[in-house]
Design an enzyme around this catalytic site. Structure first.
Site, PDB file in Angstrom:
ATOM      1  N   GLY A  38       0.851  -1.199   0.000  1.00  0.00           N
ATOM      2  CA  GLY A  38       0.000   0.000   0.000  1.00  0.00           C
ATOM      3  C   GLY A  38       0.881   1.241   0.000  1.00  0.00           C
ATOM      4  O   GLY A  38       0.684   2.172  -0.793  1.00  0.00           O
ATOM      5  N   HIS A  39       1.891   1.252   0.883  1.00  0.00           N
ATOM      6  CA  HIS A  39       2.824   2.379   0.914  1.00  0.00           C
ATOM      7  C   HIS A  39       3.588   2.473  -0.413  1.00  0.00           C
ATOM      8  O   HIS A  39       3.823   3.569  -0.927  1.00  0.00           O
ATOM      9  CB  HIS A  39       3.837   2.215   2.049  1.00  0.00           C
ATOM     10  N   GLN A 162      -9.025  10.370   7.967  1.00  0.00           N
ATOM     11  CA  GLN A 162      -7.754  11.114   8.030  1.00  0.00           C
ATOM     12  C   GLN A 162      -7.562  11.938   6.755  1.00  0.00           C
ATOM     13  O   GLN A 162      -7.200  13.125   6.810  1.00  0.00           O
ATOM     14  CB  GLN A 162      -6.609  10.115   8.198  1.00  0.00           C
TER      15      GLN A 162
END
Ligand code: PAF
Length: 287
Positions: A38-39, A162
């Site tokens: 994902g990163h 977020q």
């Protein structure tokens, strides 16, 4: 290519200054480490968009509650550095809490200037069970923005609240930074990638899979024409494994963050649930 590891704020500011003199576009990928694919997808997007890419790795103490997993949060700096090298990251910024906050203890908002996002967006979903969490996130991200001075910052859609709050911060505080949202990356069976997945036992992982299944089933039913949020809630709830503890399953407008009764385009459908001791989140946004 060489990836520089920097722990010191002044040093990274010097690098950024010379990049700015060369008119480079700078991309920041803020992370807490334990990097996964994902990163990697955020880093790839940053590499496509920017001349220079900084990945910050910092397990931010002020965004964890007293009974949360700050101490046991996975710290895998060697692997993280390897991944950053592989993807051609220019600088990994990995400060200590003392470097970031000047002290070794956790500072509350009686001692430290905090960025406090609007109550309306904080006192719901994850913020309900994690008081102070988004103040801690907004504060550290604002600090990272000031240190790295990026043109673009890359955040995963998995942390949808977020993402929403940080976009709002950038708008409200007139920051000259573009937030680039990046899609959720999933395992082949649908489980959303998360650094916290490493906490799951084999059985728990099976239970956790029902979270993404529930979201997919809700989307499938929506595509057949069902838009009532109560009905779609029941659809999702019936798919969730009984061994997991649902914290919320909510339908919100991703423009306003208001609760939605009739699901439509751009509705955020978000789940948080505890699987054993591990708290997981996942979501979809209706396209
Ligand atoms: O999403 C995360 O990993 C963190 O909340 C962030 C944005 C790096 C701030 O610590």
């Amino acid at each position: 290519m060489n990836t520089l590891l920097i722990n010191n704020i002044e040093k990274i500011k010097q690098n950024v200054k010379s990049w700015k003199e060369e008119k480079c576009k700078i991309g920041l990928v803020p992370t807490m480490g334990a990097l996964h694919n994902g990163h990697a997808s955020l880093i790839e997007k940053a590499k496509q968009t920017c001349d220079k890419v900084v990945v910050s790795i910092f397990v931010n103490p002020i965004q964890f509650g007293p009974n949360e997993d700050f101490d046991k949060y996975p710290r895998t700096i060697e692997n993280d550095l390897e991944l950053c090298k592989k993807y051609g990251v220019d600088i990994v910024f990995s400060p200590t809490p003392k470097e970031m906050y000047g002290e070794n203890k956790i500072l509350s908002n009686t001692e430290l200037t905090y960025v406090c996002p609007p109550y309306k967006f904080v006192d719901c979903l994850c913020g309900k069970s994690r008081p102070g969490h988004f103040d801690g996130v907004a504060t550290v991200v604002m600090k990272l923005f000031n240190i790295v001075n990026p043109d673009y910052a890359f955040f995963g859609q998995k942390d949808a609240q977020q993402l929403f709050i940080l976009k709002k911060m950038v708008k409200d505080l007139n920051l000259d930074i573009e937030i680039i949202p990046c899609p959720i990356v999933r395992e082949p069976d649908g489980l959303a990638l998360s650094s916290r997945n490493t906490y799951l036992s084999t059985k728990e992982r099976e239970f956790a899979l029902s979270i993404s299944k529930a979201l997919r089933e809700i989307e499938r039913q929506y595509n057949t024409g069902i838009t009532d949020a109560n009905i779609l809630f029941d659809v999702g709830f019936s798919v969730l494994n009984q061994n997991i503890n649902l914290e919320y399953l909510e339908f919100r407008d991703f423009e306003t963050f208001d609760k939605i009764q009739n699901v439509k385009k751009n509705t955020l459908i978000a789940i948080a649930a505890k699987v054993g001791k591990t708290r997981l989140i996942d979501n979809i946004i209706i396209g």
